[in-house]
Scaffold this motif. Sequence first.
Motif, PDB file in Angstrom:
ATOM      1  N   GLN A  51       0.809  -1.208   0.000  1.00  0.00           N
ATOM      2  CA  GLN A  51       0.000   0.000   0.000  1.00  0.00           C
ATOM      3  C   GLN A  51       0.846   1.264   0.000  1.00  0.00           C
ATOM      4  OE1 GLN A  51      -3.216  -0.209  -0.642  1.00  0.00           O
ATOM      5  NE2 GLN A  51      -3.090   2.006  -0.891  1.00  0.00           N
ATOM      6  N   GLY A  52       2.004   1.207   0.619  1.00  0.00           N
ATOM      7  CA  GLY A  52       2.898   2.365   0.575  1.00  0.00           C
ATOM      8  C   GLY A  52       3.276   2.734  -0.843  1.00  0.00           C
ATOM      9  N   ASN A  55       0.379   4.342  -2.574  1.00  0.00           N
ATOM     10  CA  ASN A  55       0.224   5.722  -2.112  1.00  0.00           C
ATOM     11  C   ASN A  55       1.214   6.662  -2.782  1.00  0.00           C
ATOM     12  OD1 ASN A  55      -1.834   4.929  -0.360  1.00  0.00           O
ATOM     13  ND2 ASN A  55      -0.462   4.710   1.393  1.00  0.00           N
ATOM     14  N   ALA A 113       3.389   3.642   5.853  1.00  0.00           N
ATOM     15  CA  ALA A 113       2.634   2.486   5.370  1.00  0.00           C
ATOM     16  C   ALA A 113       3.274   1.186   5.864  1.00  0.00           C
ATOM     17  CB  ALA A 113       2.555   2.500   3.851  1.00  0.00           C
ATOM     18  N   HIS A 119       2.672   2.129  13.593  1.00  0.00           N
ATOM     19  CA  HIS A 119       2.095   3.422  13.218  1.00  0.00           C
ATOM     20  C   HIS A 119       2.273   4.494  14.282  1.00  0.00           C
ATOM     21  CE1 HIS A 119      -0.847   1.698   9.951  1.00  0.00           C
ATOM     22  NE2 HIS A 119       0.424   1.511   9.668  1.00  0.00           N
ATOM     23  N   GLN A 135      -0.983   9.086   6.512  1.00  0.00           N
ATOM     24  CA  GLN A 135      -0.929   7.948   7.436  1.00  0.00           C
ATOM     25  C   GLN A 135      -1.829   6.812   6.960  1.00  0.00           C
ATOM     26  OE1 GLN A 135       0.697   7.264  10.676  1.00  0.00           O
ATOM     27  NE2 GLN A 135      -0.131   5.323   9.909  1.00  0.00           N
ATOM     28  N   GLU A 136      -1.233   5.645   6.726  1.00  0.00           N
ATOM     29  CA  GLU A 136      -2.038   4.499   6.322  1.00  0.00           C
ATOM     30  C   GLU A 136      -2.956   4.072   7.462  1.00  0.00           C
ATOM     31  OE1 GLU A 136      -3.951   2.387   4.172  1.00  0.00           O
ATOM     32  OE2 GLU A 136      -2.293   3.351   3.079  1.00  0.00           O
TER      33      GLU A 136
END
Length: 440
Positions: A51-52, A55, A113, A119, A135-136
């Motif tokens: 996902q990073g 993004n 991510a 986190h 921020q994921e």
Amino acid sequence: MNRRHFLRNTLFTGVGTGIAAAVPMEVLAAIRKQVSPSDVIRIGLIGCKGQGWNNITSLLRMSEVQCIALCDIDQNILSQRKADLEKINIRPTLYTDYRKLLANKDIDAVVIATPDHWHCLIMTDAIAAGKDIFQEKPVANSIYEAQQMLAAANRSNRIVQVAQWQRSQQHFQDAIAFVHSGKLGKVTSAKAWMYRGGTTPLPVVPNEPTPAGVDYNMWLGPAEKRPFNKNRFHYEFRWFWDYAGGLMTDWGVHLIDMVLMGMKADVPKSVTASGGKYVFPTDARETPDVMTALYDYGDFQMTWEQNLSTGVGLYGMQHGIAFIGHNGTLLLNRSGWEVRPDKEKDKPLMEAVAWQAQSDKGLDKHTTNFIEAVKSRKKERLNCPIEAGVRVAVNSHMGNIAYRTGETIFWDAAANKFAQKEAEHLRIPDYHNGWKLPKI
């Protein structure tokens, strides 16, 4: 499956995990233009695999965004992403320790991510370092951590966008506006669900040596020290309590977020949950594959349902949200929304709304919204500010805590804690390996 049901579920089947794939390098090369150095927003990516990467490639659609740093505990991934970015003439500095990336004063903002258990530490450190943050989700792996992150953000002037990108999609905004219009009548019940059909068992495998190029101690960070096992690494981390909260904090935060928006709700008075590992009872996952959680907000109730055995969910929709009012029911998912009227003596109590299909890319609109807020320095422009991310993370963790304790849990809003001892213990995580739990 008839055509109507097919249309409601098309989006998920087309994207696998429900999120658009990373923008190809050749597409970025074609759309990126030269901009003045004074207009450049320099970003560092922390967590580069899945996902990073989605993004950062979405952010790089905007020519003023420059990715000048990558951080990951896996050298193999770092090398791959560095090579990818070099195709569009971006040559980032590489890091394996996020703290060294945050010390780079040339970086304006970061994308976080990593697995969920990281986190809180990374975001609070990024705030202290003066960085804006994409921020994921979920915001944190516990209620306490989420609240500390909110406190840190509120004490700063940093722009923090949480990656609950559905909030930026037009059809979600239209559906929530319809709920707020009052046309459904009094809404006393809402539902959110994910029936993740096609899931296969995660076989139990033995521990093994850490793969070459991986800083496993850094990957563990504040989580309990354990031998390396590939089942707990990369994507599969989400099925283990040390690092994440299963389907509830993977999909639940997206879908429950819509319920909270539509009902203008905060935290429930109580939560009850039941379920277990019924689909794959002997596989390696710790989190439940079947679970139902019931939330009481005082003037309405919400249910969350998850099931890994079938893709046929409520109302014929594999995933979705339902707002059930006196006059009718609004159904919403990533493919679109509709309203089905209720009837009295065969007479509809309201006009039906035919299926309104999804028409835009939520992640791209969400990253654009973030950059606009960074430029303007106006937090109120964010579609998903830290407050919203924390709110739904707290709700989602409450569902998991109710499941794990086997009790109906009651929230004392004034004292900011649970009435039950075991639930209260799960509210605050234990940090290990020398890492300290942030306290703002």
